[in-house]
Design a protein around this motif. Structure first.
Motif, PDB file in Angstrom:
ATOM      1  N   PRO A 102       0.824  -1.223   0.000  1.00 53.36           N
ATOM      2  CA  PRO A 102       0.000   0.000   0.000  1.00 53.36           C
ATOM      3  C   PRO A 102       0.855   1.269   0.000  1.00 53.36           C
ATOM      4  O   PRO A 102       0.813   2.068   0.948  1.00 53.36           O
ATOM      5  CB  PRO A 102      -0.828  -0.141   1.278  1.00 53.36           C
ATOM      6  N   LEU A 103       1.616   1.451  -1.075  1.00 50.16           N
ATOM      7  CA  LEU A 103       2.445   2.644  -1.227  1.00 50.16           C
ATOM      8  C   LEU A 103       1.714   3.671  -2.065  1.00 50.16           C
ATOM      9  O   LEU A 103       0.994   3.329  -3.024  1.00 50.16           O
ATOM     10  CB  LEU A 103       3.774   2.284  -1.882  1.00 50.16           C
ATOM     11  N   ARG A 104       1.925   4.931  -1.756  1.00 49.13           N
ATOM     12  CA  ARG A 104       1.352   6.015  -2.557  1.00 49.13           C
ATOM     13  C   ARG A 104       2.282   7.214  -2.493  1.00 49.13           C
ATOM     14  O   ARG A 104       2.952   7.445  -1.477  1.00 49.13           O
ATOM     15  CB  ARG A 104      -0.031   6.400  -2.053  1.00 49.13           C
ATOM     16  N   PRO A 105       2.367   7.981  -3.539  1.00 52.98           N
ATOM     17  CA  PRO A 105       3.180   9.217  -3.505  1.00 52.98           C
ATOM     18  C   PRO A 105       2.483  10.269  -2.659  1.00 52.98           C
ATOM     19  O   PRO A 105       1.252  10.348  -2.624  1.00 52.98           O
ATOM     20  CB  PRO A 105       3.263   9.623  -4.981  1.00 52.98           C
ATOM     21  N   THR A 106       3.258  11.063  -1.969  1.00 54.60           N
ATOM     22  CA  THR A 106       2.680  12.089  -1.093  1.00 54.60           C
ATOM     23  C   THR A 106       2.495  13.422  -1.800  1.00 54.60           C
ATOM     24  O   THR A 106       1.703  14.251  -1.354  1.00 54.60           O
ATOM     25  CB  THR A 106       3.579  12.292   0.138  1.00 54.60           C
ATOM     26  N   GLY A 107       3.218  13.654  -2.869  1.00 52.23           N
ATOM     27  CA  GLY A 107       3.065  14.905  -3.600  1.00 52.23           C
ATOM     28  C   GLY A 107       1.847  14.879  -4.507  1.00 52.23           C
ATOM     29  O   GLY A 107       1.441  13.828  -5.014  1.00 52.23           O
ATOM     30  N   ALA A 108       1.266  16.064  -4.730  1.00 49.59           N
ATOM     31  CA  ALA A 108       0.057  16.141  -5.553  1.00 49.59           C
ATOM     32  C   ALA A 108       0.342  15.769  -7.001  1.00 49.59           C
ATOM     33  O   ALA A 108      -0.487  15.161  -7.673  1.00 49.59           O
ATOM     34  CB  ALA A 108      -0.535  17.553  -5.471  1.00 49.59           C
ATOM     35  N   ASP A 109       1.495  16.145  -7.515  1.00 51.03           N
ATOM     36  CA  ASP A 109       1.822  15.882  -8.911  1.00 51.03           C
ATOM     37  C   ASP A 109       2.826  14.749  -9.078  1.00 51.03           C
ATOM     38  O   ASP A 109       3.347  14.530 -10.172  1.00 51.03           O
ATOM     39  CB  ASP A 109       2.373  17.150  -9.571  1.00 51.03           C
ATOM     40  N   GLN A 110       3.117  14.036  -7.973  1.00 53.07           N
ATOM     41  CA  GLN A 110       4.108  12.968  -8.048  1.00 53.07           C
ATOM     42  C   GLN A 110       3.438  11.670  -8.470  1.00 53.07           C
ATOM     43  O   GLN A 110       2.332  11.359  -8.048  1.00 53.07           O
ATOM     44  CB  GLN A 110       4.798  12.775  -6.696  1.00 53.07           C
ATOM     45  N   GLN A 111       4.118  10.920  -9.305  1.00 57.03           N
ATOM     46  CA  GLN A 111       3.587   9.658  -9.788  1.00 57.03           C
ATOM     47  C   GLN A 111       4.343   8.499  -9.149  1.00 57.03           C
ATOM     48  O   GLN A 111       5.455   8.655  -8.651  1.00 57.03           O
ATOM     49  CB  GLN A 111       3.700   9.575 -11.316  1.00 57.03           C
ATOM     50  N   MET A 112       3.723   7.357  -9.207  1.00 57.81           N
ATOM     51  CA  MET A 112       4.302   6.139  -8.631  1.00 57.81           C
ATOM     52  C   MET A 112       5.396   5.633  -9.565  1.00 57.81           C
ATOM     53  O   MET A 112       5.120   4.958 -10.557  1.00 57.81           O
ATOM     54  CB  MET A 112       3.205   5.083  -8.464  1.00 57.81           C
ATOM     55  N   ASP A 113       6.644   5.970  -9.245  1.00 58.11           N
ATOM     56  CA  ASP A 113       7.744   5.567 -10.127  1.00 58.11           C
ATOM     57  C   ASP A 113       8.791   4.744  -9.390  1.00 58.11           C
ATOM     58  O   ASP A 113       9.937   4.649  -9.832  1.00 58.11           O
ATOM     59  CB  ASP A 113       8.401   6.799 -10.758  1.00 58.11           C
ATOM     60  N   ILE A 114       8.413   4.137  -8.244  1.00 60.62           N
ATOM     61  CA  ILE A 114       9.362   3.297  -7.542  1.00 60.62           C
ATOM     62  C   ILE A 114       9.594   2.016  -8.325  1.00 60.62           C
ATOM     63  O   ILE A 114       8.658   1.418  -8.883  1.00 60.62           O
ATOM     64  CB  ILE A 114       8.864   2.984  -6.116  1.00 60.62           C
ATOM     65  N   GLN A 115      10.841   1.602  -8.409  1.00 58.01           N
ATOM     66  CA  GLN A 115      11.219   0.437  -9.188  1.00 58.01           C
ATOM     67  C   GLN A 115      11.537  -0.750  -8.279  1.00 58.01           C
ATOM     68  O   GLN A 115      11.875  -0.560  -7.107  1.00 58.01           O
ATOM     69  CB  GLN A 115      12.452   0.768 -10.046  1.00 58.01           C
ATOM     70  N   PRO A 116      11.405  -1.980  -8.807  1.00 56.79           N
ATOM     71  CA  PRO A 116      11.783  -3.154  -8.007  1.00 56.79           C
ATOM     72  C   PRO A 116      13.241  -3.052  -7.549  1.00 56.79           C
ATOM     73  O   PRO A 116      14.129  -2.702  -8.327  1.00 56.79           O
ATOM     74  CB  PRO A 116      11.576  -4.326  -8.982  1.00 56.79           C
ATOM     75  N   GLY A 117      13.436  -3.334  -6.264  1.00 55.61           N
ATOM     76  CA  GLY A 117      14.776  -3.259  -5.691  1.00 55.61           C
ATOM     77  C   GLY A 117      15.114  -1.916  -5.095  1.00 55.61           C
ATOM     78  O   GLY A 117      16.140  -1.799  -4.409  1.00 55.61           O
ATOM     79  N   ASP A 118      14.302  -0.886  -5.326  1.00 58.36           N
ATOM     80  CA  ASP A 118      14.551   0.423  -4.710  1.00 58.36           C
ATOM     81  C   ASP A 118      14.340   0.335  -3.195  1.00 58.36           C
ATOM     82  O   ASP A 118      13.502  -0.429  -2.704  1.00 58.36           O
ATOM     83  CB  ASP A 118      13.617   1.482  -5.287  1.00 58.36           C
ATOM     84  N   THR A 119      15.093   1.148  -2.463  1.00 53.66           N
ATOM     85  CA  THR A 119      15.012   1.153  -1.004  1.00 53.66           C
ATOM     86  C   THR A 119      14.479   2.491  -0.522  1.00 53.66           C
ATOM     87  O   THR A 119      14.955   3.551  -0.948  1.00 53.66           O
ATOM     88  CB  THR A 119      16.394   0.892  -0.376  1.00 53.66           C
TER      89      THR A 119
END
Length: 329
Positions: free
Chosen positions: A84-101
């Motif tokens: 259940p991840l979500r970006p906190t910024g209004a204009d930010q998109q979900m761009d986390i990649q596999p393996g990111d910390t």
């Protein structure tokens, strides 16, 4: 016999007559059977005496207070979309990649209540066990532009725990320190030896105990159904006690507990460990089981510890000191 001799003989006769009256009266036992030297048994039979000496080392306690909890998550996953991840910024998109910390944290208040039993071992160490419940709220974990949400914000945890305490300071250790302080004075120095005895006989109600705590958590009402507490936790504490009497005391306990929770997403094969540090301040009361029975001899009004037929009794409630000093009645 001259006049002086007759007067001396009469004086001696009167003295002996008075002593003959007084000494038998002084030698008589008190009408209530009270004896002055408290070296008696606590029960008339041997088994009862052993039992009462044993239970006097047990005490029951209850405490409550407030705590601040910190949660830390070092998120790393090959399938971040399962969480259940979500970006906190209004204009930010979900761009986390596999393996990111992602390093994510949050902090909230909690309110614990504990009930327990404690055993005093020779005024040197304490052994305890108990049950606790904790209510609180947990906010979404935040970090690096993302939030990790839970299903709900409130939670209820239960815990079973044990404690091991080391008595750092009490009346006995204070007396040992006083003797060390007065070691430089000669035993023939009556003034200083008298001062030492007076200070050592003073009622000293404070006790300081360092404790270690260990136990396990049970999720009664978790903030998320995917959150569990599979591992034991541990903690450290410093406990300051004040004795109201030989059987009752109040205490303040500052503690830090270190726990680990496991978050398992339904379709993920890995576990995200959430570390929780809890810093609490609690106040409570502790009541020891009275090994000495309350005196029920009719007409006896002695309020201090005393003996009847070789058996020790207490004359006051457990909330009062049994051997009070002048001005404490």
């Amino acid at each position: 016999m001259n006049l002086f001799g007759k007067k001396a003989f009469a004086a001696v006769s009167i003295f002996l007559f008075i002593c003959g009256i007084q000494f038998p009266l002084m030698a008589q036992e008190d009408i209530f059977g009270i004896e002055r030297k408290i070296k008696g048994r606590k029960s008339e039979n041997e088994l009862g005496n052993v039992f009462r000496n044993m239970v006097s080392n047990f005490s029951f306690e209850i405490s409550t207070g407030a705590a601040y909890q910190e949660h830390d998550l070092l998120f790393n996953s090959d399938t971040p979309s399962n969480y259940p991840l979500r970006p906190t910024g209004a204009d930010q998109q979900m761009d986390i990649q596999p393996g990111d910390t992602l390093a994510m944290t949050t902090g909230q208040m909690a309110y614990p209540i504990n009930v327990g039993v404690r055993v005093n071992v020779f005024n040197f160490v304490t052994l305890g066990a108990g049950y606790g419940r904790e209510w609180g709220n947990i906010s979404p974990l935040m970090g690096q532009g993302y939030a990790f949400d839970f299903e709900r914000s409130n939670y209820t945890y239960d815990k079973l725990y044990g404690t091991l305490g080391l008595v750092l300071w009490d009346a006995g250790k204070r007396n040992a320190f006083l003797r060390w302080q007065y070691r430089k004075y000669s035993g023939n120095n009556i003034a200083m030896q008298s001062e030492l005895k007076q200070r050592a006989r003073q009622i000293y109600p404070w006790r300081l105990v360092a404790e270690g705590e260990f136990g396990s958590m049970m999720m009664r009402h978790p903030p998320d159904q995917n959150l569990t507490a599979p591992d034991p936790y541990y903690g450290i504490a410093l406990r300051l006690e004040y004795d109201f009497s030989e059987y009752t005391r109040a205490f303040v306990r500052s503690a830090a507990a270190f726990r680990t929770f496991a978050y398992t997403a339904p379709e993920a094969q890995e576990i995200q460990n959430i570390d929780q540090n809890v810093y609490s301040l609690q106040v409570g009361v502790s009541v020891s089981l009275p090994g000495t029975k309350k005196c029920k001899v009719g007409g006896c009004r002695v309020v201090m510890k005393h003996l009847h037929n070789g058996v020790e009794y207490r004359g006051s409630s457990i909330w009062y000191r049994q051997n009070r000093k002048v001005g404490q009645w």
